[in-house]
Design an enzyme around this catalytic site. Structure first.
Site, PDB file in Angstrom:
ATOM      1  N   GLY A  94       0.777  -1.230   0.000  1.00  0.00           N
ATOM      2  CA  GLY A  94       0.000   0.000   0.000  1.00  0.00           C
ATOM      3  C   GLY A  94       0.800   1.266   0.000  1.00  0.00           C
ATOM      4  O   GLY A  94       0.220   2.364   0.051  1.00  0.00           O
ATOM      5  N   THR A  95       2.131   1.194  -0.063  1.00  0.00           N
ATOM      6  CA  THR A  95       2.940   2.413  -0.034  1.00  0.00           C
ATOM      7  C   THR A  95       3.052   3.076  -1.399  1.00  0.00           C
ATOM      8  O   THR A  95       3.566   4.200  -1.481  1.00  0.00           O
ATOM      9  CB  THR A  95       4.343   2.105   0.499  1.00  0.00           C
ATOM     10  N   GLY A  96       2.635   2.422  -2.460  1.00  0.00           N
ATOM     11  CA  GLY A  96       2.620   3.063  -3.772  1.00  0.00           C
ATOM     12  C   GLY A  96       3.705   2.589  -4.712  1.00  0.00           C
ATOM     13  O   GLY A  96       4.167   3.370  -5.547  1.00  0.00           O
ATOM     14  N   LYS A  97       4.117   1.327  -4.624  1.00  0.00           N
ATOM     15  CA  LYS A  97       5.171   0.834  -5.513  1.00  0.00           C
ATOM     16  C   LYS A  97       4.673   0.782  -6.961  1.00  0.00           C
ATOM     17  O   LYS A  97       5.366   1.238  -7.875  1.00  0.00           O
ATOM     18  CB  LYS A  97       5.617  -0.557  -5.051  1.00  0.00           C
ATOM     19  N   GLU A 149     -12.869   2.051  30.077  1.00  0.00           N
ATOM     20  CA  GLU A 149     -12.401   3.067  29.133  1.00  0.00           C
ATOM     21  C   GLU A 149     -11.926   4.325  29.851  1.00  0.00           C
ATOM     22  O   GLU A 149     -10.925   4.933  29.457  1.00  0.00           O
ATOM     23  CB  GLU A 149     -13.512   3.401  28.132  1.00  0.00           C
ATOM     24  N   HIS A 196      -8.385   3.855  31.028  1.00  0.00           N
ATOM     25  CA  HIS A 196      -7.378   4.184  30.011  1.00  0.00           C
ATOM     26  C   HIS A 196      -7.179   5.695  29.930  1.00  0.00           C
ATOM     27  O   HIS A 196      -6.034   6.188  29.903  1.00  0.00           O
ATOM     28  CB  HIS A 196      -7.827   3.657  28.637  1.00  0.00           C
ATOM     29  N   ASP A 240      -5.623  -5.216  24.977  1.00  0.00           N
ATOM     30  CA  ASP A 240      -4.697  -4.325  25.676  1.00  0.00           C
ATOM     31  C   ASP A 240      -3.483  -5.098  26.182  1.00  0.00           C
ATOM     32  O   ASP A 240      -2.343  -4.620  26.095  1.00  0.00           O
ATOM     33  CB  ASP A 240      -5.403  -3.653  26.855  1.00  0.00           C
TER      34      ASP A 240
END
Length: 723
Positions: free
Chosen positions: A266-269, A485, A488, A562
């Site tokens: 997905g980096t654009g090669k 929550e 956290h 977690d």
């Protein structure tokens, strides 16, 4: 002495040599067709002869044969395995009855009259020429059937002709069809081989499946690629090679044959490879490594040859092989070899060595597993350059967002810098998906512009999924999730090196979470983190379980993710980062898949691994004690925040801080106000919500009067000036 060849003679002889002219008339295929037609004709004539012969034979049941034997009518019997053929004595009633029936049949027309085979006036002296036949049956069985007054009994009569036809249809005909089909296939194959198609000529199997984009048909240039400035600089030199090859050959430099693009998915090669072709205005051949591998051995090598042959015709051009690790894996015999893949790799190596780089053919390969590639493929002279396309940093993500939002209508409140901060670790494909989800959400909400809230909500949708509308929790479960929550969030708020809290929700989502706490980084921390920051991240992960034990005096499986995240960070600190007192600077593992999952394998003894587990547990214990201490010291504030969260179900970090500081949380503006927002840090409360400011028109001032004219007195209360 032969004279000079005439034009007609030359053409005729040349045609014979090339497989044309008279050779076509005498081809094996035509000869086989004639033989097959002759065999079929003989077979049909034999069937007609057998049918005419069988017209003089009368079929009777075995019960009739048994009766005639008992009556003494049978004269002679010819016994075979599947039929009894017999004749009757002259002047017997059955024979006379048969002759009468045949005479009537001849007089009315029929088969016998049609062929003229039989004479209706046959005398009883020639009765031996009239034969009867029946299917054999056990004589003892016939006696029992006759004793029990069974009137008629017989079995199916199968003549020799019928048996032969059945054998031909069952055994000979399928073999003939298979032979004809194989001859046709091999004839077509050899025809293709003669035209240079090789084995792959069958149906175009060995032909290259590369997609060809001529000149600017890729539709992609470097303007469409952002966040990869270093990679673009390396590829710009390749573009210059294609435009001005003479500039480099003059000085004696050799043009590079290929470049390997390496990076996470997905980096654009692929996008970069298309951009190179678009910038260079040259044909672009795009093919995946899996397109070379087929069931037949040799097909992949044939496709490689065909690909480079077509590319050399259109040079200068670019050949792009995506997922090259499919055919470029290291050749070893540990797990057994794949002959097709190895032949394809060998052919690729030969083609990379064989073609002339001066023609301007550049080979680009892309992979996210460079560690599995064969060393012969990576050596200089084949893939001369290795270009790393890594995850973009903060500036790269901001530039990528700007590229993907060029055609998106954005509202004035959109802050792409904040979105870039929130998406640390995301690749270009993730950012493109985020922008598209935001645009879809704006349409669903009935807006014509994409707002900042849409972008942040789409980011949450990517990481947590959509809300579960039909999920129902009991009061105890809602309270437990709320304390988890808020635990956290409270630990993150009280930790010095933790990221600020942006949002807390107890609404279940489709990714399996009953709630989550969203932390928003203030700066890009993807590449460098201190030990204190890593310890703070572990402590924040432990905050939920600490709140469950301190407040609710229980433990749930909701803390599993977690715990996994905290354990992974602690294990990396001990094994990879050298942040433990037991091992110091000793590396206990090495990265295996750098660009995929980032996992590593241990490079130590089993005893050392056991000690490493104890060191990891020690780190987790320290962080858990810190989290429990924070929860106990801030229990009263947690109760207030949980009460507000149970009422609203979703609150911001700014609202949590307002509750802790004793201010009205309803006065906090912004759907994603964090615990470190600028308004809160300045100590100035934002304006109240739902305040509508109405603008009134301001009248224009009266025109200035000319000097010397008397001034009109202003009107008094309730008076109106006269015109």
């Amino acid at each position: 002495m032969a004279g000079p060849l005439k034009p007609n003679d030359s053409n005729r002889r040349g045609g014979n040599q090339n497989g044309g002219g008279d050779d076509k008339k005498r081809s094996p295929w035509s000869f086989m067709s004639i033989v097959m037609w002759a065999i079929m004709l003989v077979f049909l004539l034999n069937m007609c002869r057998s049918s005419m012969q069988s017209a003089s034979v009368q079929n009777v049941p075995f019960s009739t044969f048994y009766e005639w034997v008992e009556e003494g009518y049978v004269d002679a019997v010819d016994v075979s395995s599947n039929v009894y053929t017999f004749t009757l004595k002259p002047d017997t009633p059955p024979l006379q009855e048969y002759l009468e029936k045949r005479k009537d049949s001849y007089s009315t027309g029929g088969w016998n009259q049609l062929f003229g085979q039989f004479d209706p006036n046959v005398s009883s002296d020639a009765a031996d020429s009239i034969k009867f036949q029946t299917a054999p049956l056990s004589w003892d069985l016939a006696e029992r059937l006759n004793e029990n007054e069974v009137g008629r009994y017989e079995t199916e009569l199968v003549t020799n002709e019928q048996y032969m036809i059945s054998a031909i249809v069952s055994y000979v005909l399928p073999v003939v069809v298979m032979v004809v089909a194989m001859l046709f296939i091999y004839r077509y194959m050899f025809k293709k081989m003669g035209s240079g198609g090789g084995f792959g000529g069958i149906g175009g199997v060995g032909k290259s499946n590369a997609k060809v984009y001529v000149e600017k048909k890729t539709g992609v240039t470097f303007k469409d690629v952002a966040g990869q400035d270093e990679a673009k600089e390396s590829l710009e030199e390749i573009i210059d090679f294609l435009h001005n090859p003479g500039k480099y050959t003059e000085i004696g430099a050799k043009l590079p044959k290929g470049a390997l693009l390496v990076g996470p998915p997905g980096t654009g090669k692929t996008l970069l490879a298309k951009a190179v072709a678009g910038e260079a205005n040259v044909p672009f051949f795009s093919i995946s490594g899996s397109d070379f591998v087929e069931m037949f051995v040799g097909v992949g090598a044939s496709r490689v040859r065909d690909l480079f042959k077509e590319a050399s015709k259109m040079a200068p051009c670019i050949i792009f092989i995506d997922e090259i690790d499919t055919i470029g894996k290291s050749r070893d015999n540990r797990m057994g070899g794949n002959d097709e893949r190895e032949q394809t790799l060998n052919q690729l190596l030969a083609e990379l060595d064989g073609f002339d780089p001066g023609k301007g053919v550049i080979v680009l390969g892309a992979t996210n597993r460079p560690e599995v590639l064969d060393k012969a493929l990576l050596r200089p002279g084949r893939f001369d350059r290795r270009i790393t396309i890594d995850r973009p940093n903060l500036a790269g993500r901001l530039a990528t967002l700007q590229v993907h939002t060029r055609k998106i209508k954005l509202a004035e409140d959109v802050n792409l810098n904040k979105i870039a901060l929130a998406t640390a670790g995301c690749v270009g494909a993730d950012l493109a998906n985020l922008v598209n989800e935001a645009a879809l959400r704006a349409v669903r909400k009935g807006r014509r512009l994409v707002t900042q809230e849409d972008l942040l909500a789409s980011f949450e949708f990517v990481i947590a999924g959509s809300e579960k509308k039909n999920s129902v929790l009991t009061e105890f479960e809602r309270k437990l999730v709320a304390y988890h929550e808020v635990g956290h969030a409270m630990v993150a708020y009280k930790q010095k090196n933790a990221e600020p809290v942006q949002k807390i929700t107890i609404v279940p989502h489709t990714e399996g979470t009953l709630g989550y706490t969203l932390l928003m980084p203030e700066e890009d921390k993807t590449n460098l983190r201190t030990r204190e920051e890593l310890m703070a991240k572990i402590t924040v992960s432990m905050g939920g379980r600490a709140a469950e034990e301190v407040v609710m005096d229980t433990m749930t499986n909701g803390a599993s993710q977690d715990i996994q995240e905290a354990t992974s960070i602690a294990r990396n600190m001990v094994a990879m980062y050298g942040m433990s007192e037991e091992f110091g600077m000793m590396a206990l593992g090495s990265v295996r898949n750098q660009y995929l999952d980032g996992g590593y394998g241990l490079d130590c003894a089993q005893d050392t691994a056991a000690v490493m587990d104890k060191a990891v547990k020690a780190v987790l214990d320290v962080c858990y004690r810190d989290a429990v201490e924070v929860i106990r010291e801030n229990r009263e504030d947690m109760d207030k925040v949980v009460a507000y969260l149970l009422e609203k179900e979703t609150i911001t970090g700014g609202e949590m801080v307002a509750i802790i500081e004793g201010r009205d949380p309803a006065l906090v503006e912004g759907a994603y106000a964090s615990t470190r927002s600028e308004a809160l840090s300045d100590g100035i409360e934002p304006p109240a919500r739902h305040v509508h400011i109405v603008d009134e028109p301001i009248p224009m001032p009266p025109p200035a009067e000319e000097p010397g004219e008397p001034q009109a007195e202003p009107p008094g209360d309730g008076e109106t000036p006269e015109p």
